[in-house]
Design a protein around this motif. Structure first.
Motif, PDB file in Angstrom:
ATOM      1  N   ILE A 100       0.830  -1.201   0.000  1.00 37.62           N
ATOM      2  CA  ILE A 100       0.000   0.000   0.000  1.00 37.62           C
ATOM      3  C   ILE A 100       0.866   1.254   0.000  1.00 37.62           C
ATOM      4  O   ILE A 100       0.576   2.239  -0.691  1.00 37.62           O
ATOM      5  CB  ILE A 100      -0.952  -0.009   1.212  1.00 37.62           C
ATOM      6  CG1 ILE A 100      -1.988  -1.116   1.050  1.00 37.62           C
ATOM      7  CG2 ILE A 100      -1.639   1.342   1.385  1.00 37.62           C
ATOM      8  CD1 ILE A 100      -2.906  -1.279   2.244  1.00 37.62           C
ATOM      9  N   ASN A 127       0.999   3.945  -3.216  1.00 35.12           N
ATOM     10  CA  ASN A 127       0.552   5.309  -2.929  1.00 35.12           C
ATOM     11  C   ASN A 127       1.601   6.343  -3.302  1.00 35.12           C
ATOM     12  O   ASN A 127       1.300   7.518  -3.485  1.00 35.12           O
ATOM     13  CB  ASN A 127       0.196   5.466  -1.448  1.00 35.12           C
ATOM     14  CG  ASN A 127      -1.197   4.966  -1.140  1.00 35.12           C
ATOM     15  OD1 ASN A 127      -2.066   5.015  -1.994  1.00 35.12           O
ATOM     16  ND2 ASN A 127      -1.411   4.482   0.073  1.00 35.12           N
ATOM     17  N   GLU A 181     -10.632   5.606   3.560  1.00 35.71           N
ATOM     18  CA  GLU A 181      -9.244   5.210   3.333  1.00 35.71           C
ATOM     19  C   GLU A 181      -9.153   3.750   2.908  1.00 35.71           C
ATOM     20  O   GLU A 181      -8.417   3.402   1.972  1.00 35.71           O
ATOM     21  CB  GLU A 181      -8.425   5.435   4.608  1.00 35.71           C
ATOM     22  CG  GLU A 181      -6.952   5.068   4.468  1.00 35.71           C
ATOM     23  CD  GLU A 181      -6.239   5.885   3.395  1.00 35.71           C
ATOM     24  OE1 GLU A 181      -5.247   5.373   2.830  1.00 35.71           O
ATOM     25  OE2 GLU A 181      -6.688   7.024   3.126  1.00 35.71           O
ATOM     26  N   HIS A 182      -9.923   2.875   3.559  1.00 33.40           N
ATOM     27  CA  HIS A 182      -9.914   1.463   3.171  1.00 33.40           C
ATOM     28  C   HIS A 182     -10.503   1.276   1.771  1.00 33.40           C
ATOM     29  O   HIS A 182     -10.028   0.438   0.999  1.00 33.40           O
ATOM     30  CB  HIS A 182     -10.699   0.637   4.189  1.00 33.40           C
ATOM     31  CG  HIS A 182      -9.976   0.455   5.477  1.00 33.40           C
ATOM     32  ND1 HIS A 182     -10.611   0.064   6.639  1.00 33.40           N
ATOM     33  CD2 HIS A 182      -8.668   0.605   5.800  1.00 33.40           C
ATOM     34  CE1 HIS A 182      -9.720  -0.014   7.617  1.00 33.40           C
ATOM     35  NE2 HIS A 182      -8.540   0.309   7.130  1.00 33.40           N
ATOM     36  N   GLN A 208      -7.817   2.128  -0.711  1.00 31.92           N
ATOM     37  CA  GLN A 208      -6.814   1.079  -0.826  1.00 31.92           C
ATOM     38  C   GLN A 208      -7.347  -0.141  -1.577  1.00 31.92           C
ATOM     39  O   GLN A 208      -6.659  -0.703  -2.436  1.00 31.92           O
ATOM     40  CB  GLN A 208      -6.338   0.687   0.578  1.00 31.92           C
ATOM     41  CG  GLN A 208      -5.609   1.795   1.316  1.00 31.92           C
ATOM     42  CD  GLN A 208      -5.379   1.483   2.772  1.00 31.92           C
ATOM     43  OE1 GLN A 208      -5.791   0.426   3.257  1.00 31.92           O
ATOM     44  NE2 GLN A 208      -4.731   2.391   3.492  1.00 31.92           N
TER      45      GLN A 208
END
Length: 557
Positions: free
Chosen positions: A106, A110, A527-528, A531
């Motif tokens: 992750i 990012n 946020e999850h 991702q």
């Protein structure tokens, strides 16, 4: 007193039942990694036990129509099953990463550093809501990676818009996203949007705010969205279309009993299809598909409606027996079929602006052909020919085509790329008016020199080795053309090939987002969700076999 023996609780896990691979093709089921419950690829529901009876019962009771649409052991079914499996693997990819490995991946994905890799960057963005009514801004990025010598396209980010979704809100969210990834706004050469007011407003729209800091930014409306807007219906055509939709909704959505009776009736009479399609104005192909299905079943539907006793059914029977109205339905089914064919050509990933503009230009010429064909043999209007039997038309459908032609000319007439520039991208050896080419190129690349572009194009056209090269435009400009010989011309070509022709990637990603954040996972944080979506859409594929090999199943004793 005799003691009764306590019932032994059945332990399904200890039975070591084996999932049969042929169930995937027969019943569209898979066994998720680390799970003992088979999952249906069609509805994502699971059955309790790995047992053929449970799997077959679920399939027959809930997806009986699947065999009709996709016959067993056919190529159509194999492609559909493969598509469902790909969608499933994309949405559950994140489950294969755990612990520090997950965190490392992750963190790496990012950190997209584009400033050093790319001379020019293009963006495509769109805004939509998820299953919990949260507004999400999705941004895709495309750039030319000089190290790899190829174009890269990936998700730049997904961010939630709290409260309003005005141009100012979208602008602040986008600038923050660029800042977090250390991307200078000056490196962004183009941006594709859906043309909404919040995006293209003159004063407070996103594009206006961006151009205040970057005047040379190229902004344009998604080509697919513009094509759909060109095909909007008016007057009698809109009225007939509305009636058809009301008729379909009456048969399908007004009563569950009536819907079941309709499906049984269509099956009994051996109709080509066993159900109607509902219209969804958001979906690009919906209007044409609904009309196509309705026209195919029109005779069976009229027979079914004659048996109904309601007043609405009688009104719809009168509509279907009206030759003038049905002539319009036939014409609409034909023209929307042609529009759907164009729409399908415009969809897909890794398309260039040249590909889509060529398809639109070709369709504009086809419209002129269709207009002449209406007065002749109706070769391109088979349903209309079937309805009128070649006799005189009740309506002058040429007026509809005239408006359609005018809409295409109006919406695509001011596209930022001129004809000579597009021709140069496709085949620079066919450009005859070099002065006009340089003039058009300077409109989108003000940094370039007209004299340099003209000289370099002449040198390129006289290169005999390049004249013999047979390859697509992307390969030609990235692999075949030497940058040292025509640096300005190649830079212009790379900038144009970097541009997003549409927001198709965003629309497709929103479908994936709704699969990731469904009603069973509605509590996912923003946020999850970001991702999960990034992992689902990334072009990098995990090594599934190696990851599964590291896991061992532990059955209870």
């Amino acid at each position: 007193m005799a003691c009764s023996k306590p019932d032994k609780k059945r332990k399904v896990d200890s039975e070591n039942r084996e999932f049969k691979t042929e169930w995937t093709d027969s019943y569209a089921f898979v066994l998720p990694v680390g799970s003992t419950k088979p999952m249906c690829l069609i509805c994502n529901e699971t059955v309790a036990i790995v047992k053929s009876g449970n799997v077959k019962r679920h399939y027959d009771s809930k997806h009986g129509h699947f065999d009709h649409n996709y016959p067993l052991k056919s190529e159509v079914r194999a492609r559909k099953i493969k598509q469902l499996q790909s969608s499933y693997h994309a949405t559950c990819t994140i489950a294969l990463f755990e612990g520090t490995q997950k965190d490392d991946i992750i963190q790496k994905i990012n950190q997209i550093s584009l400033s050093d890799k790319a001379k020019c960057i293009s963006l495509a963005l769109d805004e939509s809501i998820d299953n919990t009514d949260n507004a999400q801004l999705l941004v895709f990025v495309r750039f030319f990676d000089e190290e790899k010598g190829e174009f890269c396209e990936d998700v730049l980010g997904l961010t939630a818009l709290h409260g309003h979704t005005r141009g100012d809100d979208i602008y602040e969210a986008l600038i923050q996203m660029l800042t977090d990834r250390e991307i200078d706004l000056k490196h962004v050469i183009s941006i594709a949007t859906d043309g909404a007011a919040c995006m293209t407003g003159r004063e407070r729209g996103l594009v206006a705010r961006l151009r205040a800091h970057h005047p040379d930014l190229i902004a344009y409306h998604c080509i697919i969205h513009q094509m759909v807007l060109c095909a909007s219906l008016e007057e009698k055509y809109a009225e007939v279309m509305t009636t058809v939709m009301r008729l379909v909704n009456f048969l399908r959505a007004s009563s569950a009993l009536q819907h079941r009776l309709l499906r049984s009736f269509l099956t009994e009479v051996n109709a080509e299809f066993d159900d109607l399609l509902l219209h969804n104005n958001v979906r690009w192909l919906s209007k044409g598909k609904v009309l196509e299905r309705f026209w195919t079943l029109r005779k069976e539907l009229e027979t079914f409606l004659l048996d109904q006793k309601s007043a609405k059914a009688k009104q719809f029977v009168e509509f279907m027996q009206n030759e003038e109205k049905m002539e319009i339905v036939a014409f609409l089914s034909d023209i929307t079929s042609h529009l759907n064919d164009l729409n399908m050509k415009l969809q897909g990933k890794n398309n260039t602006v040249c590909n889509l503009t060529s398809a639109v230009c070709a369709f504009q010429k086809k419209l002129e052909l269709f207009k002449c064909d209406l007065q002749q043999d109706l070769l391109h209007f088979p349903n209309l020919l079937n309805q009128t039997a070649g006799t005189h038309h009740h309506h002058n459908h040429a007026e509809f085509l005239d408006k359609l032609i005018k809409n295409f000319q109006t919406r695509f007439g001011d596209f930022p790329l001129g004809k000579q520039v597009l021709l140069c991208m496709e085949n620079p050896f066919l450009v005859k008016n070099i002065a006009e080419f340089s003039t058009e190129a300077l409109k989108i690349c003000p940094w370039a020199s007209a004299a340099s572009l003209q000289s370099e194009l002449i040198e390129l056209q006289e290169n005999l080795a390049l004249q013999e090269s047979l390859c697509d435009p992307t390969t030609f400009w990235t692999k075949m053309v030497p940058a040292t010989g025509v640096p300005s011309l190649q830079k212009v070509a790379l900038q144009i090939l970097t541009m997003f022709p549409s927001t198709y990637c965003c629309e497709s990603a929103f479908s994936t987002m709704n699969m990731v954040k469904n009603k069973y996972r509605s509590t996912l944080s923003n946020e999850h969700l970001h991702q999960c979506l990034r992992l689902a859409l990334t072009p990098f594929m995990p090594k599934f076999k190696e990851l599964v090999a590291q896991k061992r199943c532990h059955f209870s004793h």
